[in-house]
Design an enzyme around this catalytic site. Structure first.
Site, PDB file in Angstrom:
ATOM      1  N   ASP A 159      -1.602  -5.627   5.195  1.00 31.83           N
ATOM      2  CA  ASP A 159      -0.519  -5.654   6.200  1.00 31.83           C
ATOM      3  C   ASP A 159      -1.043  -5.936   7.615  1.00 31.83           C
ATOM      4  OD1 ASP A 159      -1.700  -3.141   6.231  1.00 31.83           O
ATOM      5  OD2 ASP A 159       0.155  -2.002   6.152  1.00 31.83           O
ATOM      6  N   SER A 204      -1.136  -3.445   0.704  1.00 36.34           N
ATOM      7  CA  SER A 204      -1.807  -2.771   1.826  1.00 36.34           C
ATOM      8  C   SER A 204      -2.688  -1.616   1.400  1.00 36.34           C
ATOM      9  CB  SER A 204      -0.767  -2.319   2.830  1.00 36.34           C
ATOM     10  OG  SER A 204      -0.045  -3.446   3.231  1.00 36.34           O
ATOM     11  N   ARG A 239       9.361  -4.555  -0.710  1.00 37.94           N
ATOM     12  CA  ARG A 239      10.281  -5.594  -0.243  1.00 37.94           C
ATOM     13  C   ARG A 239       9.902  -6.935  -0.855  1.00 37.94           C
ATOM     14  NH1 ARG A 239      10.554  -6.584   5.528  1.00 37.94           N
ATOM     15  NH2 ARG A 239       8.312  -6.550   5.281  1.00 37.94           N
TER      16      ARG A 239
HETATM   17  C1  GLC Z   1      -4.091   2.384   4.481  1.00 36.04           C
HETATM   18  C2  GLC Z   1      -4.613   1.227   3.619  1.00 36.04           C
HETATM   19  C3  GLC Z   1      -4.809  -0.038   4.446  1.00 36.04           C
HETATM   20  C4  GLC Z   1      -3.513  -0.361   5.177  1.00 36.04           C
HETATM   21  C5  GLC Z   1      -3.075   0.831   6.019  1.00 36.04           C
HETATM   22  C6  GLC Z   1      -1.779   0.576   6.768  1.00 36.04           C
HETATM   23  O1  GLC Z   1      -5.063   2.749   5.401  1.00 36.04           O
HETATM   24  O2  GLC Z   1      -5.847   1.608   3.019  1.00 36.04           O
HETATM   25  O3  GLC Z   1      -5.179  -1.118   3.625  1.00 36.04           O
HETATM   26  O4  GLC Z   1      -3.698  -1.482   5.978  1.00 36.04           O
HETATM   27  O5  GLC Z   1      -2.910   1.961   5.195  1.00 36.04           O
HETATM   28  O6  GLC Z   1      -0.718   0.357   5.887  1.00 36.04           O
END
Ligand code: GLC
Length: 449
Positions: free
Chosen positions: A190, A136, A72
């Protein structure tokens, strides 16, 4: 650890009681301590080089959200009084080719989407914008806007990029597209975006959690407790991205072992594989196959859809879980689509029960992890903690939040009211914009001094 013989066995196998929570809390605290001091730990405890928002940041900020199956791009406005709105957003689904290609392909694709977004919304390429980049994945940050990727997770199996700085990669892609007016001010996980988004309007919030495709959490730590920190950080508190998806201190069942062994990243993200949307469907599928083989479920001898790895999605589970019709008609519809046309009401009820057991364990161990972190921050639980949670599993899976709350009540008894779980929407978007604003303010202050 054994396979189940029937439904009540399964129930016990997937149960997590108060003593198991206590055990998990101890493990969690040991791993947190190790992670914060730079020792090997299944909790990476990554410094985010940002502290909580004060709710006073204002202006227009861009954000990119990458980390699930969608990408996004958005423009958000912060009014400086705790309100953030997304003015406009572009969402595209990432193809498998992109998720499993090269970093150059991935980042060029992001830059293309940003360029299209600016064109589609008549956003001038001559006006400078600050951007928060929600990326993320586990990242070793050395400042709020730089950090090296530690590993790909959640089905991304890009061939390169490990140890590379995600901001440099994105900047290079921006240059290739002549996007010279965008400054990447913050690299954001995130969970961090979610904490920032909630704390923009609520100062009780000290933890952000994602329960979606993947799972993870961040919380506010005293800077002096981050023993491994070698770079000066001027604020007394800093957000820590725990990467709890990799936590290995809770023992699973033999189904969890099979799931892990047949995944694209065996031995990694063990906790995530018990909790998050990417895996709950597959875990349930393994149980169903076992039950079919033992002739407890469905009258089928021929090969069937459930034998196909990845066939069952967490979304399908949610659909069955929400089916409250007497004959479980929606469940039947789903089974017919899967090629099972002669299911009995017993089969359908059993299926629903399996999904309940699997999702209930996920919710309870997620809650056990939340309470472990809160008790780390506040061992005697003396004040209120607002936990900002986002992600499709938390937001959409029937009874997920309720199951988390039940565990908190059982464990905390009359202190339960001190921990509140709230659904914080769009931390990866608005939260990233807020983080960019916080980072920009810090930069401005530093430049003045
Ligand atoms: C995975 C990623 C992490 C993220 C999570 C939720 O565990 O390694 O960085 O915050 O997914 O999206």
């Amino acid at each position: 650890m054994s396979h189940t013989k029937n439904l009540s066995d399964l129930f016990y196998l997937f149960d997590i009681d108060v003593s198991a929570v206590e055990n998990m809390r101890k493990h969690f605290h040991e791993e947190m301590l190790r992670g914060l001091s730079g020792q090997t730990s299944s909790l990476k405890m990554l410094p985010a080089f940002v502290t909580r928002s004060q709710g006073k940041e204002s202006g227009h900020f861009l954000a990119i959200d990458l980390g699930g199956t969608n990408l996004r791009v958005l423009l958000a406005t912060l009014d400086g009084m705790g309100n953030s709105v997304v003015d406009t957003v572009k969402k595209v689904t990432l193809s498998r080719n992109i998720m499993q290609g090269t970093t150059e392909e991935l980042f060029d694709f992001i830059a293309l989407c940003v360029s299209e977004f600016l064109n589609e919304n008549d956003i001038s390429k001559n006006v400078n914008y600050h951007l928060g980049f929600t990326f993320s994945f586990p990242v070793e940050q050395i400042s709020v806007n730089s950090g090296k990727l530690i590993q790909w997770t959640k089905g991304f199996s890009i061939k390169d990029g490990i140890n590379e700085d995600a901001v440099i990669l994105l900047n290079k892609a921006f240059k290739r597209r002549q996007l010279n007016n965008i400054q990447i001010s913050a690299l954001v996980n995130d969970t961090v975006g979610t904490l920032m988004e909630e704390s923009y309007s609520n100062s009780n919030c000290d933890m952000g959690v994602i329960l979606g495709t993947g799972t993870n959490a961040c919380y506010l730590e005293k800077t002096e407790n981050i023993k491994k920190l070698q770079i000066h950080f001027s604020k007394p508190t800093m957000v820590i991205d725990m990467e709890w998806g990799d936590f290995n201190g809770y023992n699973g069942t033999s189904y969890d072992t099979i799931l892990d062994e047949t995944s694209i990243n065996p031995g990694e993200q063990i906790f995530e594989k018990m909790v998050s949307g990417m895996y709950l469907g597959e875990l349930s599928r393994l149980i169903i196959c076992d039950m079919i083989n033992k002739k407890f479920l469905f009258n089928i001898i021929v090969s069937h859809a459930f034998t196909r790895n990845g066939f069952l999605e967490t979304e399908d589970m949610a659909l069955v879980a929400a089916d409250n019709t007497d004959s479980l008609a929606k469940t039947e519809e789903f089974l017919v689509k899967a090629g099972i046309t002669d299911s009995t009401i017993y089969d359908r009820k059993t299926l629903k029960e399996i999904f309940f057991i699997v999702s209930k364990r996920a919710a309870r161990i997620a809650a056990a992890a939340v309470v472990s972190v809160v008790l780390w921050m506040d061992p005697l639980l003396t004040k209120k903690h607002l936990i900002a949670v986002d992600g499709t599993v938390f937001a959409k899976y029937p009874l997920f939040k309720q199951n988390m709350e039940d565990l908190l009540s059982e464990y905390l008894k009359d202190k339960k009211h001190l921990i509140n779980l709230t659904h914080t929407k769009d931390g990866s978007g608005k939260g990233a914009a807020i983080t960019a604003a916080v980072a920009y303010n810090i930069l401005r202050t530093n430049a003045k001094n």
